[in-house]
Design a protein around this motif. Sequence first.
Motif, PDB file in Angstrom:
ATOM      1  N   VAL A 193      11.196  -1.655  10.573  1.00 54.71           N
ATOM      2  CA  VAL A 193      10.918  -1.991   9.165  1.00 54.71           C
ATOM      3  C   VAL A 193      10.360  -3.414   9.062  1.00 54.71           C
ATOM      4  CG1 VAL A 193      11.934  -2.352   6.884  1.00 54.71           C
ATOM      5  CG2 VAL A 193      12.606  -0.368   8.235  1.00 54.71           C
ATOM      6  N   ALA A 194      10.922  -4.339   9.857  1.00 53.43           N
ATOM      7  CA  ALA A 194      10.433  -5.725   9.830  1.00 53.43           C
ATOM      8  C   ALA A 194       8.960  -5.799  10.219  1.00 53.43           C
ATOM      9  CB  ALA A 194      11.267  -6.589  10.779  1.00 53.43           C
ATOM     10  N   ILE A 195       8.570  -5.057  11.258  1.00 53.00           N
ATOM     11  CA  ILE A 195       7.170  -5.061  11.706  1.00 53.00           C
ATOM     12  C   ILE A 195       6.271  -4.352  10.686  1.00 53.00           C
ATOM     13  CG2 ILE A 195       5.602  -4.249  13.519  1.00 53.00           C
ATOM     14  CD1 ILE A 195       8.111  -4.566  15.428  1.00 53.00           C
ATOM     15  N   LEU A 196       6.781  -3.244  10.119  1.00 54.80           N
ATOM     16  CA  LEU A 196       6.003  -2.536   9.097  1.00 54.80           C
ATOM     17  C   LEU A 196       5.791  -3.404   7.851  1.00 54.80           C
ATOM     18  CD1 LEU A 196       7.666   0.984   9.424  1.00 54.80           C
ATOM     19  CD2 LEU A 196       5.254   0.473   9.840  1.00 54.80           C
ATOM     20  N   LEU A 197       6.791  -4.215   7.496  1.00 51.20           N
ATOM     21  CA  LEU A 197       6.643  -5.127   6.366  1.00 51.20           C
ATOM     22  C   LEU A 197       5.587  -6.196   6.660  1.00 51.20           C
ATOM     23  CD1 LEU A 197      10.368  -5.592   5.289  1.00 51.20           C
ATOM     24  CD2 LEU A 197       8.553  -4.533   3.927  1.00 51.20           C
ATOM     25  N   TYR A 198       5.505  -6.614   7.909  1.00 50.79           N
ATOM     26  CA  TYR A 198       4.485  -7.589   8.309  1.00 50.79           C
ATOM     27  C   TYR A 198       3.082  -7.021   8.080  1.00 50.79           C
ATOM     28  CZ  TYR A 198       1.386 -10.060  11.579  1.00 50.79           C
ATOM     29  OH  TYR A 198       0.335 -10.738  12.142  1.00 50.79           O
ATOM     30  N   TYR A 199       2.890  -5.740   8.449  1.00 54.47           N
ATOM     31  CA  TYR A 199       1.574  -5.126   8.335  1.00 54.47           C
ATOM     32  C   TYR A 199       1.309  -4.526   6.954  1.00 54.47           C
ATOM     33  CZ  TYR A 199       0.782  -5.504  13.365  1.00 54.47           C
ATOM     34  OH  TYR A 199       0.574  -5.990  14.625  1.00 54.47           O
ATOM     35  N   SER A 200       2.344  -4.359   6.137  1.00 56.79           N
ATOM     36  CA  SER A 200       2.224  -3.568   4.902  1.00 56.79           C
ATOM     37  C   SER A 200       1.159  -4.101   3.943  1.00 56.79           C
ATOM     38  CB  SER A 200       3.587  -3.487   4.196  1.00 56.79           C
ATOM     39  OG  SER A 200       4.010  -4.784   3.816  1.00 56.79           O
ATOM     40  N   ASN A 201       1.122  -5.410   3.753  1.00 55.66           N
ATOM     41  CA  ASN A 201       0.143  -5.976   2.806  1.00 55.66           C
ATOM     42  C   ASN A 201      -0.747  -6.993   3.510  1.00 55.66           C
ATOM     43  OD1 ASN A 201       2.049  -8.025   3.142  1.00 55.66           O
ATOM     44  ND2 ASN A 201       1.753  -8.798   1.069  1.00 55.66           N
ATOM     45  N   PHE A 202      -0.987  -6.764   4.795  1.00 49.09           N
ATOM     46  CA  PHE A 202      -1.668  -7.756   5.638  1.00 49.09           C
ATOM     47  C   PHE A 202      -3.040  -8.142   5.070  1.00 49.09           C
ATOM     48  CE2 PHE A 202      -3.943  -9.144   9.507  1.00 49.09           C
ATOM     49  CZ  PHE A 202      -3.051 -10.101   9.961  1.00 49.09           C
ATOM     50  N   THR A 203      -3.889  -7.125   4.824  1.00 49.19           N
ATOM     51  CA  THR A 203      -5.250  -7.394   4.343  1.00 49.19           C
ATOM     52  C   THR A 203      -5.241  -8.046   2.963  1.00 49.19           C
ATOM     53  OG1 THR A 203      -6.029  -5.477   5.589  1.00 49.19           O
ATOM     54  CG2 THR A 203      -7.486  -6.330   3.875  1.00 49.19           C
ATOM     55  N   LEU A 204      -4.404  -7.506   2.066  1.00 43.21           N
ATOM     56  CA  LEU A 204      -4.331  -8.047   0.703  1.00 43.21           C
ATOM     57  C   LEU A 204      -3.789  -9.471   0.706  1.00 43.21           C
ATOM     58  CD1 LEU A 204      -4.557  -7.589  -2.355  1.00 43.21           C
ATOM     59  CD2 LEU A 204      -2.243  -6.627  -2.296  1.00 43.21           C
ATOM     60  N   CYS A 256       3.892 -13.456   0.193  1.00 42.49           N
ATOM     61  CA  CYS A 256       4.679 -13.694   1.412  1.00 42.49           C
ATOM     62  C   CYS A 256       6.015 -12.963   1.368  1.00 42.49           C
ATOM     63  CB  CYS A 256       4.935 -15.194   1.590  1.00 42.49           C
ATOM     64  SG  CYS A 256       3.430 -16.173   1.732  1.00 42.49           S
ATOM     65  N   GLY A 257       6.281 -12.233   0.282  1.00 43.60           N
ATOM     66  CA  GLY A 257       7.568 -11.559   0.136  1.00 43.60           C
ATOM     67  C   GLY A 257       7.868 -10.541   1.226  1.00 43.60           C
ATOM     68  N   PRO A 258       6.947  -9.590   1.524  1.00 48.36           N
ATOM     69  CA  PRO A 258       7.241  -8.584   2.557  1.00 48.36           C
ATOM     70  C   PRO A 258       7.549  -9.169   3.932  1.00 48.36           C
ATOM     71  CG  PRO A 258       5.433  -7.842   1.186  1.00 48.36           C
ATOM     72  CD  PRO A 258       5.724  -9.258   0.778  1.00 48.36           C
ATOM     73  N   PRO A 259       6.710 -10.093   4.484  1.00 52.93           N
ATOM     74  CA  PRO A 259       7.075 -10.652   5.791  1.00 52.93           C
ATOM     75  C   PRO A 259       8.356 -11.481   5.754  1.00 52.93           C
ATOM     76  CG  PRO A 259       5.136 -11.769   4.918  1.00 52.93           C
ATOM     77  CD  PRO A 259       5.389 -10.586   4.048  1.00 52.93           C
ATOM     78  N   SER A 260       8.621 -12.163   4.627  1.00 51.88           N
ATOM     79  CA  SER A 260       9.863 -12.937   4.514  1.00 51.88           C
ATOM     80  C   SER A 260      11.081 -12.018   4.571  1.00 51.88           C
ATOM     81  CB  SER A 260       9.880 -13.735   3.208  1.00 51.88           C
ATOM     82  OG  SER A 260       8.789 -14.625   3.150  1.00 51.88           O
ATOM     83  N   LEU A 261      10.992 -10.863   3.904  1.00 54.47           N
ATOM     84  CA  LEU A 261      12.062  -9.869   3.985  1.00 54.47           C
ATOM     85  C   LEU A 261      12.179  -9.331   5.410  1.00 54.47           C
ATOM     86  CD1 LEU A 261      14.185  -8.101   2.584  1.00 54.47           C
ATOM     87  CD2 LEU A 261      12.342  -6.531   1.939  1.00 54.47           C
ATOM     88  N   GLY A 262      11.031  -9.163   6.075  1.00 53.67           N
ATOM     89  CA  GLY A 262      11.035  -8.719   7.470  1.00 53.67           C
ATOM     90  C   GLY A 262      11.766  -9.692   8.378  1.00 53.67           C
ATOM     91  N   VAL A 263      11.616 -10.977   8.115  1.00 53.01           N
ATOM     92  CA  VAL A 263      12.330 -12.003   8.899  1.00 53.01           C
ATOM     93  C   VAL A 263      13.838 -11.811   8.761  1.00 53.01           C
ATOM     94  CG1 VAL A 263      12.819 -14.472   9.100  1.00 53.01           C
ATOM     95  CG2 VAL A 263      10.463 -13.685   8.804  1.00 53.01           C
ATOM     96  N   GLY A 264      14.300 -11.564   7.534  1.00 50.31           N
ATOM     97  CA  GLY A 264      15.735 -11.351   7.291  1.00 50.31           C
ATOM     98  C   GLY A 264      16.262 -10.132   8.034  1.00 50.31           C
ATOM     99  N   LEU A 265      15.510  -9.031   8.013  1.00 51.17           N
ATOM    100  CA  LEU A 265      15.948  -7.813   8.703  1.00 51.17           C
ATOM    101  C   LEU A 265      15.968  -8.016  10.216  1.00 51.17           C
ATOM    102  CD1 LEU A 265      13.970  -5.120   6.642  1.00 51.17           C
ATOM    103  CD2 LEU A 265      16.384  -5.738   6.443  1.00 51.17           C
ATOM    104  N   ALA A 266      14.965  -8.729  10.737  1.00 52.86           N
ATOM    105  CA  ALA A 266      14.933  -9.009  12.178  1.00 52.86           C
ATOM    106  C   ALA A 266      16.124  -9.879  12.593  1.00 52.86           C
ATOM    107  CB  ALA A 266      13.619  -9.683  12.556  1.00 52.86           C
ATOM    108  N   LEU A 267      16.503 -10.824  11.742  1.00 47.40           N
ATOM    109  CA  LEU A 267      17.670 -11.665  12.037  1.00 47.40           C
ATOM    110  C   LEU A 267      18.949 -10.832  12.106  1.00 47.40           C
ATOM    111  CD1 LEU A 267      17.077 -14.903   9.906  1.00 47.40           C
ATOM    112  CD2 LEU A 267      17.332 -14.760  12.401  1.00 47.40           C
ATOM    113  N   VAL A 268      19.094  -9.864  11.195  1.00 51.67           N
ATOM    114  CA  VAL A 268      20.263  -8.979  11.229  1.00 51.67           C
ATOM    115  C   VAL A 268      20.292  -8.189  12.538  1.00 51.67           C
ATOM    116  CG1 VAL A 268      21.378  -6.997  10.126  1.00 51.67           C
ATOM    117  CG2 VAL A 268      20.367  -8.788   8.716  1.00 51.67           C
TER     118      VAL A 268
END
Length: 422
Positions: A245-256, A387-399
């Motif tokens: 999920v963390a990696i998918l959040l990184y790519y989710s809005n990448f272009t935008l 930056c919200g999606p990757p920031s949330l991804g950081v939190g999930l990766a930390l868990v």
Amino acid sequence: FQDLFGVSMVVPLMNLHIKSLGASHTVAGIIGSLYGITQLFSSTFVGCWSDIVGRRYSLLACILLSALGYFILGTSTTVFLFAISRVPVGIFKHTLSISKALLSDLVSERDRPFVMGRFNAASGVGFILGPVVGGYLAELEDGFYQTSFICASIFLLNAGLVWMLPWRDENTGNMKHQQGNKGTSSFSTKANCELQAKSANNGDVSGTSLFQSPWIQVTTVLKRIKGIACSDLWDIFLIRFLMSVAILLYYSNFTLALDERFGVKPLFAGYLMSYSSTLGVLAGCLLGPITRLYQHNTYRLLLHSSTLTCTLIFLYASALSIWMVVLSATFLAFSTTIGRTCIIDLELTIGGNEASGTLLGVGQSVTSVGRIVAPLLSGIAQEFSPCGPPSLGVGLALVAILIMNANKQKYCSHGNVKLKNQ
């Protein structure tokens, strides 16, 4: 390579084709979700079924039925036919998972990360080249239909290759390897002996398991799935879920996000993602030397790669220039490729090779849940900031990293997990 080469020729063209058939955006979205939903529920069952009837017949069945799906796609002149074509592919397109289970059967635990890395590299090359060829074919008259038929033909060629493989010799060698292996097992000793006896015929199931009553096969599949559900593997699958999920959040809005933050055009974002995919292939080829450097300690390599992934996603989320994004994307291609291979290796090491198909199937289902959850989380997080999606991804990766640290003793000791399916 051929599997993903064929699929990646077709998939980028599918949205254009279904819209040309007159489907609305909503209908196109529902049909697009059909594949993911069927994969979610079928991957565990098909993986477990491959443990029961053997890799050869399960792999052949999945390849041929996937070929049927792409053949129907090549004849889809209506939205209904298009939707029908996604059903056999959604249920049976588990060829890569069964191939990984087969590789797990054939190689030693020590060599598994290296072999899986090579396998992922070959798949990655196919995924890089396929869209280019598909885009060229799409320019021709009836290009989508031709591309679908070529994809179906590639699957038929793969079925022929699978049929020609020297199954009996390979699996006999695997049985001897398993008998001599002092590693861990997720089953009781009695069940392990029974499975070793069956493994010699894993590719040549001429009588018993292939042609036994379908009800017996279904019952056996359900028992194995129950064994996984009652085991102590929940933390491994939770780590896989959180990191995916963390990696998918990184790519989710990448272009935008690149457009909003740095004014970068979508073309540059496309080049950057292709660049990352190419580096991912290189990372797969380098897994052998990397695992030797870590003295084949999969847990430590997974922990370090996950920590690096978390750091790089944070770097991307807080980047002040586009070059920091390029830097993070460069190293992220390596860390995510290594992490994906290591989590599969850890699943098989702790869960036991005898249930490799089941374990890989459950892992695939976990990833499918992540693909369903990630767009929803991304949409919510994006309401606050690009930056919200990757920031949330950081939190999930930390868990995920905290869970790995909390279970360090279990992962290092290998094999205290007992599946309660006997």
